[in-house]
Design an enzyme around this catalytic site. Structure first.
Site, PDB file in Angstrom:
ATOM      1  CD  GLU A   1      31.583  24.604  21.788  1.00  0.00           C
ATOM      2  OE1 GLU A   1      32.481  25.164  22.409  1.00  0.00           O
ATOM      3  OE2 GLU A   1      31.006  25.131  20.826  1.00  0.00           O
TER       4      GLU A   1
ATOM      5  CB  CYS B   1      30.960  26.482   5.730  1.00  0.00           C
ATOM      6  SG  CYS B   1      30.045  25.032   5.186  1.00  0.00           S
TER       7      CYS B   1
ATOM      8  CB  CYS C   1      24.014  29.537  13.513  1.00  0.00           C
ATOM      9  SG  CYS C   1      22.533  28.585  13.719  1.00  0.00           S
TER      10      CYS C   1
ATOM     11  CB  CYS D   1      31.256  27.599   9.736  1.00  0.00           C
ATOM     12  SG  CYS D   1      31.104  26.400  11.064  1.00  0.00           S
TER      13      CYS D   1
ATOM     14  CB  CYS E   1      21.737  23.145  18.866  1.00  0.00           C
ATOM     15  SG  CYS E   1      22.715  23.255  17.379  1.00  0.00           S
TER      16      CYS E   1
ATOM     17  CB  CYS F   1      32.917  20.427  10.490  1.00  0.00           C
ATOM     18  SG  CYS F   1      31.823  20.143   9.063  1.00  0.00           S
TER      19      CYS F   1
HETATM   20  S1  SF4 Z   1      28.545  25.269   8.706  1.00  0.00           S
HETATM   21 FE1  SF4 Z   1      30.360  24.583   9.846  1.00  0.00          FE
HETATM   22  S2  SF4 Z   1      29.716  22.749  10.944  1.00  0.00           S
HETATM   23 FE2  SF4 Z   1      28.184  23.138   9.330  1.00  0.00          FE
HETATM   24  S3  SF4 Z   1      28.895  21.942   7.546  1.00  0.00           S
HETATM   25 FE3  SF4 Z   1      29.764  23.999   7.306  1.00  0.00          FE
HETATM   26  S4  SF4 Z   1      31.816  23.855   8.284  1.00  0.00           S
HETATM   27 FE4  SF4 Z   1      30.614  22.089   8.985  1.00  0.00          FE
END
Ligand code: SF4
Length: 368
Positions: free
Chosen positions: A106, A130, A356, A133, A119, A126
């Site tokens: 995306e 986190c 975000c 996220c 963006c 990923c």
């Molecule tokens: S916020 Fe999401 S996309 Fe960004 S580094 Fe952490 S897990 Fe990965």
């Protein structure tokens, strides 16, 4: 042509056929041309055409026919296809793009004051995990190639031109690029660097250093190497002012603790009047207390910076809540009193899951 030459040519063709022209910087393109017996001085002309939105195959290159055919016999040209675009009430547009192997990523186009920020994603999924996220929930699929990073810019520009946005000049369509989409850019360091060299090339789209921001969750070794390789703006996601909490929210902190990260930021070579942008996601009852603001202001001592406070975008998949306005304002006031420029930055495109931490390809679950 004798037999030996024929054999060499065939071997050369097999060797280069998988090369995607859009993966190459101008210098690499020049080397490639030389290796397939084409004049390297053609590189600038070919490179600048490759960076034009709407160029989808080698046959479209404005070159003498024999050169074009020779090129087409040796290399290929990739393209990202737009699978879907979602528009937000605030004008944000989320592009779901299909890679050649079928994976989806995306990109988000954010309008503001007559300007556009794009963006970009740097990885499919990923690995950083986190907790707040949604991209993390996808897991890590793979790094994006340089062509898949720059291809996002071209695909979105093509759509903008189709929609008659801007003045028709591709170079002036998008003002800023931020690497804050899917993935950790510094975990895909080599491909990121190549993509940046392509995007910043004067013969291409010529994005200057001030128009590009790399955002990292804190991969210190790559962070230290970055300024020696390319000069761009740096954003660092903090989200906590102490190690215990940051360990919980961002697993990367166990490998690269907060104080080490901030020491690397303190040593980061900035241009005159340059700053580091610190992002601080505000989570109700977790990291939004006045004590956390005071701790943060102490931790940032000596770093020329700005703090962006990002009120959390609630989603049913995650347990976190957004703090109320008063709490956020109080947090901001404490940082400001300590002398830090602090901005409350509400993410855009929340209604289309483009804000975000919300890029999670919900559509891909229903498989296009
Ligand atoms: S916020 Fe999401 S996309 Fe960004 S580094 Fe952490 S897990 Fe990965």
């Amino acid at each position: 042509m004798n037999n030996t030459n024929n054999r060499n040519n065939t071997a050369n063709t097999n060797h280069t056929k998988n090369i995607d022209l859009r993966d190459l910087t101008r210098a690499q393109l020049s080397e490639l041309l030389l290796s397939i017996d084409l004049p390297p001085e053609r590189a600038p002309q070919i490179f600048s055409q490759l960076q034009r939105p709407g160029l989808h195959n080698i046959e479209q290159l404005e070159l003498k026919r024999d050169i074009r055919e020779h090129l087409g016999a040796h290399v290929r040209l990739s393209r990202l296809r737009i699978k879907e675009v979602e528009s937000s009430a605030d004008g944000t547009r989320k592009y779901i793009l299909r890679l050649e192997d079928g994976l989806l990523i995306e990109s988000v186009l954010i309008p503001g004051h007559g300007r556009y920020t794009l963006c970009l994603s740097s990885q499919a999924g990923c690995a950083m995990g986190c907790r707040f996220c949604l991209t993390a929930g996808l897991g890590f699929r793979r790094n994006l190639r340089p062509a898949e990073i720059t291809g996002q810019v071209l695909a979105v520009m093509e759509d903008m031109l189709r929609r008659k946005m801007g003045n028709g000049r591709p170079r002036e369509l998008i003002n800023n690029l931020v690497f804050m989409g899917m993935g950790e850019p510094l975990a895909n360091y080599d491909h990121l660097l190549t993509a940046l060299h392509i995007l910043m090339d004067q013969q291409g789209l010529e994005f200057t250093r001030r128009r590009i921001t790399i955002s990292t969750c804190g991969l210190i070794p790559a962070l230290k190497r970055l300024p020696g390789a390319v000069k761009v703006n740096l954003a660092v996601s903090l989200h906590a002012a102490d190690n215990d909490l940051r360990d919980q929210l961002m697993p990367i902190n166990r490998r690269h603790p907060l104080d080490d990260l901030l020491a690397a930021c303190r040593a980061y070579p900035l241009p005159r009047k340059g700053i580091i942008l610190f992002a601080y996601l505000m989570l109700k009852g977790i990291n939004d207390q006045p004590a956390a603001a005071r701790a943060l202001s102490k931790k940032l001592t000596g770093i020329p910076c700005r703090v962006n406070l990002l009120p959390f975008n609630e989603s049913r998949e995650l347990p976190y809540k957004r703090p109320d306005k008063e709490t956020i304002n109080e947090f901001k006031a404490i940082l400001q009193q300590a002398g830090y420029t602090t901005i409350i930055r509400d993410s855009r495109g929340g209604d289309i899951s483009a804000a975000c931490g919300q890029l999670a390809l919900r559509e891909s679950k229903t498989k296009a």
